[in-house]
Write an enzyme that holds these catalytic residues in place. Sequence first.
Site, short mmCIF file in Angstrom:
data_model
loop_
_atom_site.label_atom_id
_atom_site.label_comp_id
_atom_site.label_asym_id
_atom_site.label_seq_id
_atom_site.Cartn_x
_atom_site.Cartn_y
_atom_site.Cartn_z
N GLY A 139 4.68 22.61 9.10
CA GLY A 139 5.89 21.94 9.56
C GLY A 139 6.90 21.74 8.46
O GLY A 139 6.78 22.26 7.35
N HIS A 160 9.71 14.10 8.85
CA HIS A 160 10.23 13.48 10.08
C HIS A 160 11.12 12.31 9.66
O HIS A 160 10.78 11.55 8.75
CB HIS A 160 9.06 13.00 10.92
CG HIS A 160 9.43 12.51 12.29
ND1 HIS A 160 10.03 11.27 12.49
CD2 HIS A 160 9.28 13.05 13.52
CE1 HIS A 160 10.23 11.09 13.78
NE2 HIS A 160 9.78 12.16 14.43
N THR A 170 11.83 9.36 10.73
CA THR A 170 11.30 7.99 10.74
C THR A 170 9.79 7.91 10.57
O THR A 170 9.27 6.89 10.13
CB THR A 170 11.66 7.28 12.06
OG1 THR A 170 11.15 8.04 13.17
CG2 THR A 170 13.17 7.13 12.19
N ALA A 171 9.07 8.99 10.89
CA ALA A 171 7.61 8.96 10.82
C ALA A 171 7.06 9.65 9.59
O ALA A 171 5.84 9.66 9.38
CB ALA A 171 7.02 9.61 12.08
N GLY A 172 7.92 10.23 8.76
CA GLY A 172 7.48 10.82 7.50
C GLY A 172 6.60 12.03 7.70
O GLY A 172 6.95 12.98 8.40
N HIS A 201 0.83 -1.21 0.00
CA HIS A 201 0.00 0.00 0.00
C HIS A 201 0.87 1.26 0.00
O HIS A 201 1.82 1.36 0.75
CB HIS A 201 -0.91 0.02 1.24
CG HIS A 201 -2.10 0.90 1.07
ND1 HIS A 201 -2.00 2.28 1.04
CD2 HIS A 201 -3.42 0.63 0.92
CE1 HIS A 201 -3.20 2.81 0.88
NE2 HIS A 201 -4.08 1.84 0.80
#
Length: 318
Positions: free
Chosen positions: A165, A170, A172-174, A83
């Site tokens: 932002g 980020h 690792t969290a994108g 996905h």
Amino acid sequence: MKNDAIIECVPNFSEGQDVAKVRQIVAAMQADEVRLLDWSLDAAHNRSVVTIAGPAAAVVESAVRGAGKAAELIDLTGQSGVHPRIGAADVVPFIPVSGASLADCAVLARQAGLQIWRRFGVPVYFYGAAAARPDRVQLEDVRRGQFEGLRESVRKDSARRPDIGGPELHDTAGASAVGARSFLIAYNVHLQQPDISAARAIARDIRASNGGLHGVKAIGVLANGRAQVSMNITDFRVTPMRQVHATVSHLAQRYGVLTEDAELIGLIPQEAYEPDSEWVRQITDFDPESKVLERRLNSPIAWPNTEVAGLDSTWPPR
């Protein structure tokens, strides 16, 4: 928006293989007056979908908490699945159920996006009715290139930078796509033959962007060794589920394959439910009491308990 308005939110998280992590994310979303309606994992898509509903402010807080926990637990640099995704909390849509409009939900999406950035340092793109730019209305345009491609694009192209932002993602969290939309039905049909080319051809022909059915988005994927036509139906009133099912079956025959079983991800509104229809019969273990939104609102499921490490006694959720 009325004081007693009910808002639905259906966050999608980029983790579908580690049940313990998903349980922690869902547990973190518990908030006063928020009802947990559904949560499920898909290992092949490596994705989980959570459905909550309740008063506006409480639902916003619940969704923001879930995004924060996902940013803590999910590292996209080591994550993969069929996905498309750009973030740990990949998509956070707000949907009006009663006493609220799509415009009201767009305001809630903007509030949630701001909190996700301020509290957790995850940048946000607004999409759907909450989009700040016309080229970000469609989710697929926001997610173009996925996490890896978008991570590089924002460094070179200011037009790809987040709405809130950043400018970089980020580590690792994108990033999260936060939006407002009407009811969406996530519907996947499996083919009897593991023919990914046929699944992709069916998806190509049925999706609206290629001149297919109005309000249908589709991709063909290979999930757990099975060819799957994965669809989002964004306007079931114009294109009812029975028409989607019939068209997929017809296209399958055209490409020399047969459909097998199907699945719904998340819930469907009562208005879309067609008892005794062929598309409902094709869905494995379909239970209207747990899969129809209005019925689930009256009997929400318990929030998961994560106090006992390693135990998963309430999976699958009921």
